[in-house]
Design a protein around this motif. Sequence first.
Motif, short mmCIF file in Angstrom:
data_model
loop_
_atom_site.label_atom_id
_atom_site.label_comp_id
_atom_site.label_asym_id
_atom_site.label_seq_id
_atom_site.Cartn_x
_atom_site.Cartn_y
_atom_site.Cartn_z
N CYS A 97 3.81 77.54 24.24
CA CYS A 97 5.25 77.78 24.33
C CYS A 97 5.88 77.30 23.03
N ARG A 98 6.79 78.09 22.49
CA ARG A 98 7.53 77.65 21.30
C ARG A 98 9.00 77.52 21.67
N LEU A 99 9.59 76.41 21.29
CA LEU A 99 10.99 76.15 21.59
C LEU A 99 11.76 75.90 20.29
N HIS A 100 12.98 76.39 20.25
CA HIS A 100 13.92 76.00 19.20
C HIS A 100 14.70 74.81 19.74
N ILE A 101 14.80 73.75 18.96
CA ILE A 101 15.46 72.54 19.42
C ILE A 101 16.65 72.23 18.52
N LYS A 102 17.81 72.17 19.15
CA LYS A 102 19.04 71.98 18.39
C LYS A 102 19.45 70.50 18.37
N GLY A 103 19.95 70.06 17.25
CA GLY A 103 20.58 68.75 17.16
C GLY A 103 19.74 67.65 16.55
N MET A 104 18.49 67.94 16.18
CA MET A 104 17.64 66.90 15.58
C MET A 104 18.00 66.74 14.10
N THR A 105 18.27 65.49 13.70
CA THR A 105 18.65 65.28 12.31
C THR A 105 17.73 64.32 11.57
N CYS A 106 16.90 63.57 12.28
CA CYS A 106 15.98 62.67 11.57
C CYS A 106 14.63 62.64 12.30
N THR A 107 13.65 61.97 11.66
CA THR A 107 12.31 61.97 12.24
C THR A 107 12.25 61.18 13.54
N SER A 108 13.21 60.27 13.74
CA SER A 108 13.25 59.56 15.01
C SER A 108 13.67 60.50 16.13
N CYS A 109 14.58 61.40 15.82
CA CYS A 109 14.96 62.44 16.80
C CYS A 109 13.74 63.26 17.19
N SER A 110 13.01 63.76 16.21
CA SER A 110 11.88 64.63 16.51
C SER A 110 10.77 63.87 17.23
N SER A 111 10.61 62.58 16.90
CA SER A 111 9.61 61.76 17.61
C SER A 111 9.98 61.56 19.07
N THR A 112 11.28 61.40 19.33
CA THR A 112 11.75 61.24 20.70
C THR A 112 11.42 62.49 21.53
N VAL A 168 6.38 68.62 17.31
CA VAL A 168 7.76 68.95 17.00
C VAL A 168 7.96 68.84 15.50
N ALA A 169 8.45 69.92 14.90
CA ALA A 169 8.71 69.95 13.46
C ALA A 169 10.20 69.86 13.21
N LEU A 170 10.60 68.81 12.52
CA LEU A 170 12.02 68.61 12.22
C LEU A 170 12.54 69.72 11.29
#
Length: 72
Positions: A5-20, A36-38
């Motif tokens: 499954c591939r998802l577009h994820i809105k609102g990530m601004t830093c690597t901590s966001c993408s790690s979460t 997850v790729a920032l």
Amino acid sequence: TTLTCRLHIKGMTCTSCSSTVESALQSIPGVQKAVVALATEEAEIRYDPKLVSADQLIKGVDDTGFEAILIT
Ligand code: 9UX
């Protein structure tokens, strides 16, 4: 069986966001791999459809406070 499954994820601004988001996805039973790729704002998830659905993956991302939209 494994689906991807591939998802577009809105609102990530830093690597901590993408790690979460990545950790949240990896913690869902049935998820075999989640990356997850920032830079591209995308998540690629391999999962067992007998244990979890794409809708549940989206819900899991939404629960972290980021919005997920199904790509494929
Ligand atoms: Mo980074 Mo993301 O400091 O909500 S964790 S912006």
